[in-house]
Design an enzyme around this catalytic site. Structure first.
Site, PDB file in Angstrom:
ATOM      1  N   GLU A 264       0.879  -1.165   0.000  1.00 27.59           N
ATOM      2  CA  GLU A 264       0.000   0.000   0.000  1.00 27.59           C
ATOM      3  C   GLU A 264       0.913   1.210   0.000  1.00 27.59           C
ATOM      4  OE1 GLU A 264      -2.411   1.033   3.516  1.00 27.59           O
ATOM      5  OE2 GLU A 264      -1.911   2.828   2.392  1.00 27.59           O
ATOM      6  N   CYS A 301      -2.818   7.516   5.243  1.00 32.68           N
ATOM      7  CA  CYS A 301      -2.817   7.118   3.823  1.00 32.68           C
ATOM      8  C   CYS A 301      -4.035   7.695   3.111  1.00 32.68           C
ATOM      9  CB  CYS A 301      -2.867   5.606   3.677  1.00 32.68           C
ATOM     10  SG  CYS A 301      -2.526   4.682   5.143  1.00 32.68           S
TER      11      CYS A 301
HETATM   12  P1  NAP Z   1       9.460   3.591   3.472  1.00 34.05           P
HETATM   13  O1  NAP Z   1      10.679   4.409   3.322  1.00 34.05           O
HETATM   14  O2  NAP Z   1       8.899   3.002   2.245  1.00 34.05           O
HETATM   15  O3  NAP Z   1       9.803   2.430   4.521  1.00 34.05           O
HETATM   16  C1  NAP Z   1       8.847   1.448   4.912  1.00 34.05           C
HETATM   17  C2  NAP Z   1       9.568   0.181   5.349  1.00 34.05           C
HETATM   18  O4  NAP Z   1      10.132  -0.479   4.218  1.00 34.05           O
HETATM   19  C3  NAP Z   1      10.742   0.417   6.290  1.00 34.05           C
HETATM   20  O5  NAP Z   1      10.820  -0.675   7.178  1.00 34.05           O
HETATM   21  C4  NAP Z   1      11.936   0.444   5.380  1.00 34.05           C
HETATM   22  O6  NAP Z   1      13.109   0.075   6.032  1.00 34.05           O
HETATM   23  C5  NAP Z   1      11.540  -0.588   4.343  1.00 34.05           C
HETATM   24  N1  NAP Z   1      12.097  -0.316   3.019  1.00 34.05           N
HETATM   25  C6  NAP Z   1      11.939   0.826   2.297  1.00 34.05           C
HETATM   26  N2  NAP Z   1      12.547   0.705   1.102  1.00 34.05           N
HETATM   27  C7  NAP Z   1      13.079  -0.544   1.061  1.00 34.05           C
HETATM   28  C8  NAP Z   1      13.841  -1.250   0.085  1.00 34.05           C
HETATM   29  N3  NAP Z   1      14.181  -0.695  -1.068  1.00 34.05           N
HETATM   30  N4  NAP Z   1      14.228  -2.492   0.377  1.00 34.05           N
HETATM   31  C9  NAP Z   1      13.923  -3.067   1.561  1.00 34.05           C
HETATM   32  N5  NAP Z   1      13.224  -2.430   2.526  1.00 34.05           N
HETATM   33  C10 NAP Z   1      12.793  -1.181   2.287  1.00 34.05           C
HETATM   34  O7  NAP Z   1       8.295   4.401   4.141  1.00 34.05           O
HETATM   35  P2  NAP Z   1       8.274   5.316   5.457  1.00 34.05           P
HETATM   36  O8  NAP Z   1       9.569   5.259   6.168  1.00 34.05           O
HETATM   37  O9  NAP Z   1       7.096   4.908   6.194  1.00 34.05           O
HETATM   38  O10 NAP Z   1       7.973   6.761   4.963  1.00 34.05           O
HETATM   39  C11 NAP Z   1       8.630   7.374   3.897  1.00 34.05           C
HETATM   40  C12 NAP Z   1       7.586   7.937   2.955  1.00 34.05           C
HETATM   41  O11 NAP Z   1       6.622   6.909   2.637  1.00 34.05           O
HETATM   42  C13 NAP Z   1       6.732   9.041   3.489  1.00 34.05           C
HETATM   43  O12 NAP Z   1       7.346  10.293   3.419  1.00 34.05           O
HETATM   44  C14 NAP Z   1       5.512   8.930   2.618  1.00 34.05           C
HETATM   45  O13 NAP Z   1       5.750   9.598   1.409  1.00 34.05           O
HETATM   46  C15 NAP Z   1       5.372   7.474   2.346  1.00 34.05           C
HETATM   47  N6  NAP Z   1       4.320   6.810   3.158  1.00 34.05           N
HETATM   48  C16 NAP Z   1       3.120   6.608   2.594  1.00 34.05           C
HETATM   49  C17 NAP Z   1       2.125   5.982   3.301  1.00 34.05           C
HETATM   50  C18 NAP Z   1       0.801   5.731   2.690  1.00 34.05           C
HETATM   51  O14 NAP Z   1       0.028   4.983   3.249  1.00 34.05           O
HETATM   52  N7  NAP Z   1       0.474   6.307   1.578  1.00 34.05           N
HETATM   53  C19 NAP Z   1       2.345   5.541   4.605  1.00 34.05           C
HETATM   54  C20 NAP Z   1       3.602   5.743   5.160  1.00 34.05           C
HETATM   55  C21 NAP Z   1       4.577   6.370   4.412  1.00 34.05           C
HETATM   56  P3  NAP Z   1      13.862   1.109   7.034  1.00 34.05           P
HETATM   57  O15 NAP Z   1      13.047   1.128   8.280  1.00 34.05           O
HETATM   58  O16 NAP Z   1      15.196   0.489   7.241  1.00 34.05           O
HETATM   59  O17 NAP Z   1      13.902   2.415   6.334  1.00 34.05           O
END
Ligand code: NAP
Length: 525
Positions: A264, A301
């Site tokens: 998601e 979200c």
């Molecule tokens: P994220 O950077 O996508 O990280 C989510 C999880 O996935 C974390 O545990 C991260 O590890 C892991 N991860 C991310 N990229 C990966 C990859 N390439 N390979 C393996 N694991 C990976 O999301 P976030 O930290 O929650 O937030 C960053 C951005 O996501 C926000 O600024 C927002 O734009 C978006 N977001 C959107 C929603 C939605 O529902 N639309 C919700 C939350 C966030 P680490 O913990 O080690 O980083």
């Protein structure tokens, strides 16, 4: 309960040997102990081996046994009391009342899946009796759904409880009969460990194999990538960024055996203000919409990141009302410094797009990692011409798109990417237009709401929290509500099985008392 900074791999507490991570209070910048010793591929391997070893035993437990496990986890989370709320508050800056509500929702989700298990329809038991006299004869065919295998779950940053270690993905996968390995989100490591220990204890108390649950920690992408790439893992649940979700989809597709990733990712949740509703209730809608926009610092979200209306005097009233309501809204602390940076960058980038004007702002930041709410405006013509305006700016920012007429509003609707939600504000005189819009929005969103606001997702049987890309990577699934269990099940047909070998759900006489489709008719005998 003491937070140790260890990973929980099966029944063991394991101290990782790769990079140390620390939890940070985003409101103060204070480091919250202890150090968390992250793992890598070796720890992912160990958790996956235990999950694989547990799978056949766990999936063959009775639905009642799994329901009892889910209920015991729910009670264990509640029993953590203030300790859990205080830690989650320190790690996320989310208000205590919000976290208390989220804890209730988390427990309710677990209990909902216990109910789903006892109801039994999730098994989709189906019997087509043999037709030996037919030409050609039909064999005896019986279908049930079974668990897909061990599942990897990525905890979400924006729901430290309800979409994390014991959140909706974990609850639905455990209900289906899948062992779960959670990758903790680095934004709330202590909260994750507290909840992880509750699950670890519940698994042990139930006498289940230790591999039913593991909790991994690790900075960078190594451990998450290793988890998704591991042959034991058969499905992935993820909530986060589009880039992160797509990277995991790619990892899953590059495996010798590709697997589904239920990611998601991003949604701007358009809100359509139809003319009669705008005329009658414009000022009230402006107030309520701004409240929805800033709720939880816009970190839902389903945050309303796009508003559409036809130009009119009533729109002027709405515009002024929304800008005025926003002026009173304080800047508030976001979940992590990284999420706050991404928000500030997103708002700055919007500010640089020609024809996208900032028409409203909340109060400026007074502390670290605070987001100042922002409202932008553009014309439908410019919106249609510039795809950058559809980007999700995660936080309290929204774009008002002014349409020349209703036809142009429909054009914008057709042009939108996939969404988790689409909202229509409509009064009786708007219903003809609303019907045309509904036909478009059904194709765009997982949930279409009337006369409400998209923030707030009920956990129930009919809920859909999903939608076409980029809202999710698999438009057929929901990550909230009873149907979320479907992601972790697959159908198996048993042909001419001897009665003694039939699974209980498919045996003659219906010993489990299930609703079954027998010879095409729904029956309970
Ligand atoms: P994220 O950077 O996508 O990280 C989510 C999880 O996935 C974390 O545990 C991260 O590890 C892991 N991860 C991310 N990229 C990966 C990859 N390439 N390979 C393996 N694991 C990976 O999301 P976030 O930290 O929650 O937030 C960053 C951005 O996501 C926000 O600024 C927002 O734009 C978006 N977001 C959107 C929603 C939605 O529902 N639309 C919700 C939350 C966030 P680490 O913990 O080690 O980083």
């Amino acid at each position: 309960m003491t937070i140790t900074g260890d990973m929980l791999i099966g029944a063991s507490a394991v101290r990782g040997t790769s990079k140390i991570q620390q939890a940070i209070n985003p409101a103060t910048g204070e480091v919250l102990g202890p150090d968390f010793h992250g793992g890598g591929a070796a720890e992912a391997e160990r958790a996956c081996a235990l999950a694989e070893a547990a799978f056949d035993i766990y999936r063959n437990t009775s639905p009642e046994a799994r329901a009892a496990l889910l209920e015991s986890i729910a009670s264990g989370i509640e029993a953590l009391g203030d300790e859990l709320i205080e830690r989650a508050h320190a790690e996320s800056a989310l208000p205590v009342a919000r976290l208390q509500g989220e804890r209730g929702r988390t427990a309710n989700q677990l209990r909902l899946f216990a109910r789903v298990l006892r109801d039994g329809r999730w098994q989709a038991a189906t019997l087509d009796p043999a037709l030996p006299e037919r030409t050609p004869p039909r064999p005896d065919l019986r279908l049930q759904k079974i668990a897909v295998g061990p599942v990897a779950v990525f905890g979400a940053s924006n729901f430290p409880l309800a979409f994390s270690v014991a959140g909706g993905d974990t609850a639905s996968a455990l209900a289906a009969g899948c062992p779960v390995i959670v990758k903790a989100h680095s934004a709330h490591l202590g909260t994750s460990e507290l909840v992880g220990r509750v699950i670890q204890n519940a698994v042990a108390d139930a006498g289940l194999p230790e591999g039913v649950f593991s909790l991994l920690v690790g900075a960078g992408n190594e451990i998450g990538t290793a988890l998704v790439a591991h042959p034991a893992i058969q499905a992935v649940g993820f909530t986060g960024s589009r880039a992160g979700g797509l990277a995991l989809v790619q990892t899953a597709n590059n495996r010798a055996q590709p697997i589904p990733v239920y990611a998601e990712m991003s949604s701007i949740n358009p809100v359509f203000l139809l003319p009669a509703a705008l005329q009658a209730r414009g000022a009230g809608i402006a107030r309520d919409l701004v409240d929805s926009l800033v709720m939880g610092v816009g970190q839902f979200c389903t945050n309303p990141g796009l508003v559409l209306a036809v130009d009119s005097p009533a729109l002027d009233v709405f515009r002024q009302g929304a800008a005025a309501a926003l002026t009173d809204k304080a800047a508030a602390t976001m979940l992590t410094p990284g999420i706050c940076r991404a928000y500030d960058n997103g708002v700055a980038q919007f500010g640089e797009i020609e024809g996208l004007l900032r028409i409203g702002s909340g109060q400026t930041a007074t502390g670290p990692n605070q987001a100042c709410p922002a409202l932008f405006e553009t014309s439908a013509e410019r919106f249609l011409a510039d795809h950058r305006m559809q980007a999700e700016v995660f936080g309290p920012a929204s774009v008002l798109v002014v349409c020349r007429d209703l036809e142009e509003m429909l054009s914008v609707a057709r042009h939108l990417e996939g969404q988790l939600t689409a909202t229509v504000q409509a009064d009786a005189d708007d219903h003809a237009l609303a019907a045309s819009l509904l036909t478009v929005l059904e194709r765009k969103a997982g949930r279409v709401l009337f006369n409400g606001y998209p923030t707030g997702v009920e956990v129930s049987f009919a809920m859909v929290h999903g939608g076409p890309f980029p809202a999710t990577s698999d438009t057929r699934a929901t990550s909230v509500g009873a149907s979320a269990i479907e992601r972790f099940l697959r159908p198996v047909c048993y042909q001419n099985l001897p009665a003694a070998l039939l699974p209980p759900a498919l045996q003659d006489g219906n010993p489990l008392g299930l609703w079954r489709l027998a010879n095409g008719e729904l029956a309970r005998h």
